[in-house]
Design a protein around this motif. Structure first.
Motif, PDB file in Angstrom:
ATOM      1  N   SER A 117       1.111  -1.200  -0.055  1.00  0.00           N
ATOM      2  CA  SER A 117      -0.254   0.073   0.092  1.00  0.00           C
ATOM      3  C   SER A 117       1.052   1.278  -0.008  1.00  0.00           C
ATOM      4  CB  SER A 117      -1.030   0.028   1.255  1.00  0.00           C
ATOM      5  OG  SER A 117      -0.186  -0.484   2.380  1.00  0.00           O
ATOM      6  N   MET A 118       0.290   2.570  -0.014  1.00  0.00           N
ATOM      7  CA  MET A 118       1.061   3.731  -0.278  1.00  0.00           C
ATOM      8  C   MET A 118       1.735   4.176   1.259  1.00  0.00           C
ATOM      9  SD  MET A 118       1.773   4.852  -3.475  1.00  0.00           S
ATOM     10  CE  MET A 118       1.487   6.658  -2.827  1.00  0.00           C
ATOM     11  N   THR A 119       2.816   3.606   1.635  1.00  0.00           N
ATOM     12  CA  THR A 119       3.254   4.031   2.706  1.00  0.00           C
ATOM     13  C   THR A 119       5.022   4.270   2.161  1.00  0.00           C
ATOM     14  OG1 THR A 119       3.860   1.923   3.516  1.00  0.00           O
ATOM     15  CG2 THR A 119       1.831   2.674   4.219  1.00  0.00           C
ATOM     16  N   PRO A 120       5.846   4.732   2.769  1.00  0.00           N
ATOM     17  CA  PRO A 120       7.124   5.259   2.237  1.00  0.00           C
ATOM     18  C   PRO A 120       7.816   3.844   2.174  1.00  0.00           C
ATOM     19  CG  PRO A 120       6.704   6.506   4.205  1.00  0.00           C
ATOM     20  CD  PRO A 120       5.206   5.691   3.971  1.00  0.00           C
ATOM     21  N   GLU A 121       7.427   2.830   2.919  1.00  0.00           N
ATOM     22  CA  GLU A 121       7.962   1.636   2.946  1.00  0.00           C
ATOM     23  C   GLU A 121       7.984   0.937   1.262  1.00  0.00           C
ATOM     24  OE1 GLU A 121       6.258   2.475   5.327  1.00  0.00           O
ATOM     25  OE2 GLU A 121       7.439   2.220   6.968  1.00  0.00           O
ATOM     26  N   ALA A 122       6.920   1.184   0.688  1.00  0.00           N
ATOM     27  CA  ALA A 122       6.880   0.864  -0.500  1.00  0.00           C
ATOM     28  C   ALA A 122       7.982   1.481  -1.415  1.00  0.00           C
ATOM     29  CB  ALA A 122       5.484   1.131  -1.448  1.00  0.00           C
ATOM     30  N   ILE A 123       8.255   2.624  -1.310  1.00  0.00           N
ATOM     31  CA  ILE A 123       9.514   3.241  -1.923  1.00  0.00           C
ATOM     32  C   ILE A 123      10.821   2.612  -1.518  1.00  0.00           C
ATOM     33  CG2 ILE A 123      10.495   5.481  -2.393  1.00  0.00           C
ATOM     34  CD1 ILE A 123       7.932   5.717  -3.474  1.00  0.00           C
ATOM     35  N   ILE A 124      10.888   2.411  -0.119  1.00  0.00           N
ATOM     36  CA  ILE A 124      12.066   1.838   0.398  1.00  0.00           C
ATOM     37  C   ILE A 124      12.303   0.567  -0.354  1.00  0.00           C
ATOM     38  CG2 ILE A 124      13.157   0.945   2.572  1.00  0.00           C
ATOM     39  CD1 ILE A 124      11.808   3.266   3.983  1.00  0.00           C
ATOM     40  N   ALA A 159      11.684 -13.477  -4.204  1.00  0.00           N
ATOM     41  CA  ALA A 159      10.940 -12.833  -2.984  1.00  0.00           C
ATOM     42  C   ALA A 159       9.898 -12.016  -3.242  1.00  0.00           C
ATOM     43  CB  ALA A 159      12.153 -12.042  -2.114  1.00  0.00           C
ATOM     44  N   VAL A 160       9.013 -11.877  -2.432  1.00  0.00           N
ATOM     45  CA  VAL A 160       7.957 -10.966  -2.197  1.00  0.00           C
ATOM     46  C   VAL A 160       8.087  -9.891  -1.225  1.00  0.00           C
ATOM     47  CG1 VAL A 160       5.331 -10.657  -2.390  1.00  0.00           C
ATOM     48  CG2 VAL A 160       6.301 -12.524  -3.571  1.00  0.00           C
ATOM     49  N   ILE A 161       7.841  -8.694  -1.279  1.00  0.00           N
ATOM     50  CA  ILE A 161       7.617  -7.881  -0.344  1.00  0.00           C
ATOM     51  C   ILE A 161       6.249  -7.455  -0.403  1.00  0.00           C
ATOM     52  CG2 ILE A 161       8.681  -5.863   0.794  1.00  0.00           C
ATOM     53  CD1 ILE A 161      11.153  -6.117  -0.614  1.00  0.00           C
ATOM     54  N   ALA A 162       5.741  -7.462   0.755  1.00  0.00           N
ATOM     55  CA  ALA A 162       4.076  -7.152   0.817  1.00  0.00           C
ATOM     56  C   ALA A 162       3.858  -6.435   2.066  1.00  0.00           C
ATOM     57  CB  ALA A 162       3.212  -8.249   0.652  1.00  0.00           C
ATOM     58  N   SER A 163       2.614  -5.480   2.127  1.00  0.00           N
ATOM     59  CA  SER A 163       2.134  -4.765   3.173  1.00  0.00           C
ATOM     60  C   SER A 163       1.229  -5.951   3.752  1.00  0.00           C
ATOM     61  CB  SER A 163       1.522  -3.652   2.959  1.00  0.00           C
ATOM     62  OG  SER A 163       2.152  -2.761   2.341  1.00  0.00           O
ATOM     63  N   SER A 164       0.861  -5.877   5.221  1.00  0.00           N
ATOM     64  CA  SER A 164      -0.056  -6.730   5.663  1.00  0.00           C
ATOM     65  C   SER A 164      -1.420  -6.322   5.264  1.00  0.00           C
ATOM     66  CB  SER A 164      -0.077  -6.783   6.934  1.00  0.00           C
ATOM     67  OG  SER A 164      -0.347  -5.624   7.569  1.00  0.00           O
ATOM     68  N   CYS A 165      -1.538  -5.356   4.842  1.00  0.00           N
ATOM     69  CA  CYS A 165      -3.022  -4.842   4.270  1.00  0.00           C
ATOM     70  C   CYS A 165      -2.777  -3.261   3.681  1.00  0.00           C
ATOM     71  CB  CYS A 165      -4.103  -4.481   5.683  1.00  0.00           C
ATOM     72  SG  CYS A 165      -3.417  -3.168   6.624  1.00  0.00           S
ATOM     73  N   GLY A 166      -4.045  -3.092   2.791  1.00  0.00           N
ATOM     74  CA  GLY A 166      -4.172  -1.589   2.272  1.00  0.00           C
ATOM     75  C   GLY A 166      -5.430  -1.119   2.828  1.00  0.00           C
ATOM     76  N   ILE A 167      -5.571   0.076   2.904  1.00  0.00           N
ATOM     77  CA  ILE A 167      -6.556   1.125   3.363  1.00  0.00           C
ATOM     78  C   ILE A 167      -7.440   1.644   2.411  1.00  0.00           C
ATOM     79  CG2 ILE A 167      -7.393   2.126   5.422  1.00  0.00           C
ATOM     80  CD1 ILE A 167      -4.400   1.239   6.350  1.00  0.00           C
TER      81      ILE A 167
END
Ligand code: COA
Ligand code: AMP
Length: 629
Positions: A117-124, A159-167
């Motif tokens: 989801s759209m948090t800075p972690e996606a860019i990181i 590998a997959v990097i994922a967020s646990s959820c989107g809001i």
């Protein structure tokens, strides 16, 4: 130099033009030349240069004194979270995640799918991949598990990097179960999943395969920037084609760096240090190019916005973000402004905010209708710039080069070709059309640096989808015309791609899914005009003979099927059942005629139609759905 001079400069010597632009990038080994045409019509740029994308987007700015400058401003009206990340902190965080990826056995050239989801972690996550030379492939969160599975099979990520959820407004979408389902469905199995836990829905981790984002980074050695070649891919981004199999657009490292950096000043008119905001999602090309890479490569501050133009909490959100962060240039899709205009036509919210820092508003991703442009101009009193490009090109083909010369805006036109792009309007026979006449929009080869060199694992498809219709040209899939001043007008797609709220979708993919419903014998999906989203998909279903269940039940199941298989982003909510589809005598479904009927446009029943009586039946069915509206 004005636009004409710069364009002529490029035309006269593209090699010198791009070698000059390449000087703004920090190379480990400088490229000896720009264009590599040994395999024409497949071209590459800066192939023998050695470089690292992350170094250019992060580390070099820290070394050059921008360490304390905000690299990322995160504003999430949907959760209430706000934060800022300086370039120095970004370097630390990206190097740490890069180190974690290395420890997980990810090396240069491995693919990593990012589903966040759209948090800075996606860019990181994107930058950490680029740092170690891994190739990322970001999948938009609004896609369903089977779309994710298709991409997992094609990209074969380690590998997959994922967020646990989107809001989303009013609901939390747990991404982890979608990821689990996708991996279950896919033939290829990633070895490692790194999960960024969001408090709104923490995910259960599968021991062995899954790792927590924080745990995996504890005590790691920060990763250095790994040198890669100019023609090593930095990412693959899937986009809709005419079938259910998406196209994996490949982006090579060298050209991507050079071209994106060039656009920030020349096209968008911003200087290093300025705040640049693209209100999109990292899952789309706008997010790749103008939330993540271009602003950071150029030393700007980028805004990561997690919210909607309306309803989070109101139609003033965009104005607030522009004011609070002193945004100098903003980029979004016209749909976003249509949504704001619909909710606040008089601009009452606009009056509450000080937007004196904003120089320019850029619109792209779909047709910018004149009403929206004029309304935005009225509200902002600054240039509102339509510009045209696509996932394949990665940055504008046609635009108004604000950093070179602000050309007069002609509402309805995205203005003129950017240096690098020789844009032509061609007839079916490949002849150039005179000014004012409609044709296919094609770009003379070679395409400039940063554009797609091929499709991932599908060179044949790259050639057949883009290079074969007009020899020596790249076929854009759009139709349009030029006026006497050389201004472009983009009118329609020439294929079965539609554009819903700035999202590119394949009607062919929806048809494949509908045809899989046991009661559907035949179907068609068309794009119909929508005052908010630009277009919406509408399905026309013919049932298998003998099926006598209520039609609305079948329609409901079909709508759910598309939502389950493609995802909510498809916005597939309109469908009707008819006895037969209108076809030509040779069996071609008359999709364009049906679209005209739904839009209330004048149309001529084709002389080759098999049974003219069907037209009335179609029109009656569309009326029950409220079309034409
Ligand atoms: N994860 C999960 N679901 C998502 C999602 C995500 N990241 N993004 C969108 N969705 C869902 C939405 O909740 C919606 O679901 P629903 O059918 O249950 O309502 C569906 O996908 C369609 O989303 P969207 O197209 O965003 O429409 P919307 O009705 O939620 O919002 C606008 C309408 C106009 C506000 C919105 O489309 C918008 O802001 N558009 C801007 C365009 C844009 O950013 N384009 C990107 C290219 S530049
Ligand atoms: P995408 O690859 O998702 O960026 O979608 C690209 C497509 O969106 C283009 O091929 C066009 O059909 C459409 N598009 C993008 N920008 C514009 C624009 N400014 N005007 C009209 N259509 C556009």
């Amino acid at each position: 130099m004005g636009y004409k001079e710069v364009y002529a400069d490029w035309q006269a010597d593209p090699e010198a033009f791009w070698m000059e632009a390449a000087k703004s990038i920090d190379w480990i080994v400088e490229p000896t030349k720009a264009l590599h045409d040994e395999n024409a019509p497949l071209y590459e740029w800066f192939s023998d240069g050695v470089v690292n994308t992350c170094y250019n987007a992060v580390d070099r700015h820290v070394e050059n004194g921008r360490g304390d400058q905000d690299a990322i401003i995160y504003d999430s009206p949907i959760t209430g979270a706000k934060s800022r990340i300086s370039y120095a902190e970004l370097q630390t965080r990206v190097a740490r995640l890069g180190g974690a990826l290395l420890e997980q056995g990810i090396i240069k050239g491995d693919r990593v799918i990012i589903y966040m989801s759209m948090t800075p972690e996606a860019i990181i996550a994107m930058l950490a991949c680029a740092r170690i030379g891994a190739i990322h492939s970001v999948v938009f969160g609004g896609f369903a598990a089977s779309e994710l599975a298709t991409r997992i099979n094609d990209a074969t990520p380690k590998a997959v990097i994922a967020s646990s959820c989107g809001i989303e407004p009013g609901r939390v979408i747990a991404y982890k179960p979608l990821l689990d389902e996708a991996i279950e469905m896919a033939d290829h199995k990633p070895e490692t999943c790194i999960i960024f836990q969001r408090e709104q829905a923490e995910a259960t981790l599968e021991p062995g395969r899954d790792h927590d984002w924080n745990d995996v980074q504890a005590d790691v050695t920060p990763a250095p920037c790994v040198p890669v070649k100019g023609n090593d891919p930095v990412y693959v981004l899937y986009t809709s084609g005419t079938t259910g199999q998406p196209k994996g657009v490949v982006r090579h490292t060298g050209g991507h760096l050079v071209a994106l950096n060039w656009t920030m000043k020349n096209v968008y008119g911003v200087d290093p240090g300025d705040v640049f905001w693209a209100a999109s999602d990292v899952g789309w090309v706008v997010g790749h190019s103008y939330i993540c890479y271009a602003p950071l490569i150029h030393g700007n501050t980028t805004v990561v916005f997690e919210g909607k133009p309306v309803g989070t909490p109101d139609a003033g959100t965009f104005w607030r973000v522009m004011q609070d962060y002193k945004v100098r240039a903003m980029f979004t899709a016209p749909t976003a402004f249509r949504a704001i205009k619909r909710e606040d036509p008089k601009g009452e919210y606009r009056k509450k905010y000080d937007l004196s820092n904003l120089d320019t508003l850029f619109l792209a991703g779909e047709r910018a209708d004149p009403d929206t442009i004029l309304w935005a101009q009225d509200q902002l009193g600054i240039p509102v710039i339509d510009h045209w490009w696509q996932t394949e090109t990665g940055y504008p083909m046609v635009g108004n080069p604000m950093g070179i010369e602000a050309l007069p805006v002609k509402v309805g036109s995205p203005t003129v070709p950017m240096p690098g792009y020789d844009v032509r309007i061609l007839s079916d026979e490949g002849e150039e059309m005179p000014a004012g006449e409609l044709g296919a929009i094609a770009v003379k080869l070679p395409l400039p640096p940063g554009t797609l060199p091929t499709l991932w694992n599908a060179e044949g498809r790259y050639r057949s989808a883009y290079l074969q219709t007009f020899e020596g040209y790249y076929e854009t899939g759009d139709a349009g015309m030029k006026d006497e001043d050389g201004y472009l007008y983009i009118m329609a797609r020439t294929d079965d791609v539609i554009n819903v709220a700035g999202h590119r979708l394949s009607t062919g993919a929806m048809e494949e899914i509908l045809a899989g419903h046991p009661d559907v014998a035949e179907c068609a999906v068309i794009g119909v005009a929508d005052p908010l989203k630009g277009q919406l998909p509408l399905g026309i279903l013919c049932l298998t003979s003998g099926v006598d269940r209520p039609h609305d039940e079948i329609v409901k199941e079909c709508i759910q099927l598309v939502r389950n298989k493609i995802g909510p982003v498809a916005a597939f909510k309109l469908a009707c059942v008819v006895d037969r589809l209108p076809k030509t005598r040779s069996g071609k479904i008359l999709r364009a005629t049906m679209a005209k009927i739904a839009d209330g446009e004048e149309f001529k029943t084709p002389a080759t139609i098999d049974d003219p009586a069907i037209i009335d039946e179609i029109a009656t069915s569309f009326k029950t759905l409220g079309y034409p509206g």
